[in-house]
Scaffold this motif. Structure first.
Motif, PDB file in Angstrom:
ATOM      1  N   GLN A  47     -56.095  24.211 -49.695  1.00  0.00           N
ATOM      2  CA  GLN A  47     -57.157  23.814 -48.758  1.00  0.00           C
ATOM      3  C   GLN A  47     -56.784  24.212 -47.337  1.00  0.00           C
ATOM      4  O   GLN A  47     -55.602  24.334 -47.032  1.00  0.00           O
ATOM      5  CB  GLN A  47     -57.376  22.295 -48.843  1.00  0.00           C
ATOM      6  N   ASN A 103     -58.767  17.740 -47.303  1.00  0.00           N
ATOM      7  CA  ASN A 103     -59.559  18.699 -48.055  1.00  0.00           C
ATOM      8  C   ASN A 103     -60.893  18.882 -47.344  1.00  0.00           C
ATOM      9  O   ASN A 103     -61.519  17.906 -46.949  1.00  0.00           O
ATOM     10  CB  ASN A 103     -59.804  18.191 -49.480  1.00  0.00           C
ATOM     11  N   ASP A 104     -61.323  20.102 -47.160  1.00  0.00           N
ATOM     12  CA  ASP A 104     -62.651  20.333 -46.601  1.00  0.00           C
ATOM     13  C   ASP A 104     -63.671  20.194 -47.727  1.00  0.00           C
ATOM     14  O   ASP A 104     -63.440  20.642 -48.849  1.00  0.00           O
ATOM     15  CB  ASP A 104     -62.750  21.704 -45.920  1.00  0.00           C
ATOM     16  N   GLU A 133     -68.277  24.051 -46.985  1.00  0.00           N
ATOM     17  CA  GLU A 133     -67.399  22.896 -46.779  1.00  0.00           C
ATOM     18  C   GLU A 133     -66.923  22.914 -45.333  1.00  0.00           C
ATOM     19  O   GLU A 133     -66.065  23.723 -44.960  1.00  0.00           O
ATOM     20  CB  GLU A 133     -66.208  22.943 -47.738  1.00  0.00           C
ATOM     21  N   ASP A 144     -60.576  25.511 -48.316  1.00  0.00           N
ATOM     22  CA  ASP A 144     -61.043  26.693 -49.053  1.00  0.00           C
ATOM     23  C   ASP A 144     -62.516  27.032 -48.786  1.00  0.00           C
ATOM     24  O   ASP A 144     -63.017  28.028 -49.306  1.00  0.00           O
ATOM     25  CB  ASP A 144     -60.804  26.514 -50.557  1.00  0.00           C
TER      26      ASP A 144
END
Ligand SMILES: [Ca+2]
Ligand SMILES: [Ca+2]
Length: 90
Positions: free
Chosen positions: A52, A72-73, A60, A54
């Motif tokens: 990430q 995390n996106d 995202e 990603d």
């Protein structure tokens, strides 16, 4: 997030194994790959989960914290818990 110390304390507070998927106020909505905190600061983070961010499906742009304090996106419309920042009045 005004400084790295405060940010680290918040991450430690909320990043327990019992709390997962929390919005942390970090996004790259304005410019892809340029991460900006809610207060406009651009302090870098090294808390990304493996692989990430990603930017999956090119959609995202908001960051959640997962278990083990890893970022995390994800899609900004995902319903998850959130945290707020406030000034402390003394
Ligand atoms: Ca993105
Ligand atoms: Ca992602």
């Amino acid at each position: 997030m005004r400084n790295l110390t405060v940010k680290s304390e918040i991450i430690n507070l909320f990043g327990s194994d019992n709390i997962a998927d929390v919005w942390i106020g970090l996004s790259d909505m304005i410019t892809e790959g340029s991460w900006v905190w809610e207060d406009g600061s651009t302090e870098p983070t090294d808390n990304w989960a493996k692989g990430q961010p990603d930017n999956e499906s090119d959609n995202e742009h908001c960051v959640q914290m997962r278990r083990h304090r890893k970022f995390n996106d994800v899609n900004c419309g995902k319903p998850v818990q959130f945290m707020c920042e406030t000034d402390i009045l003394m």
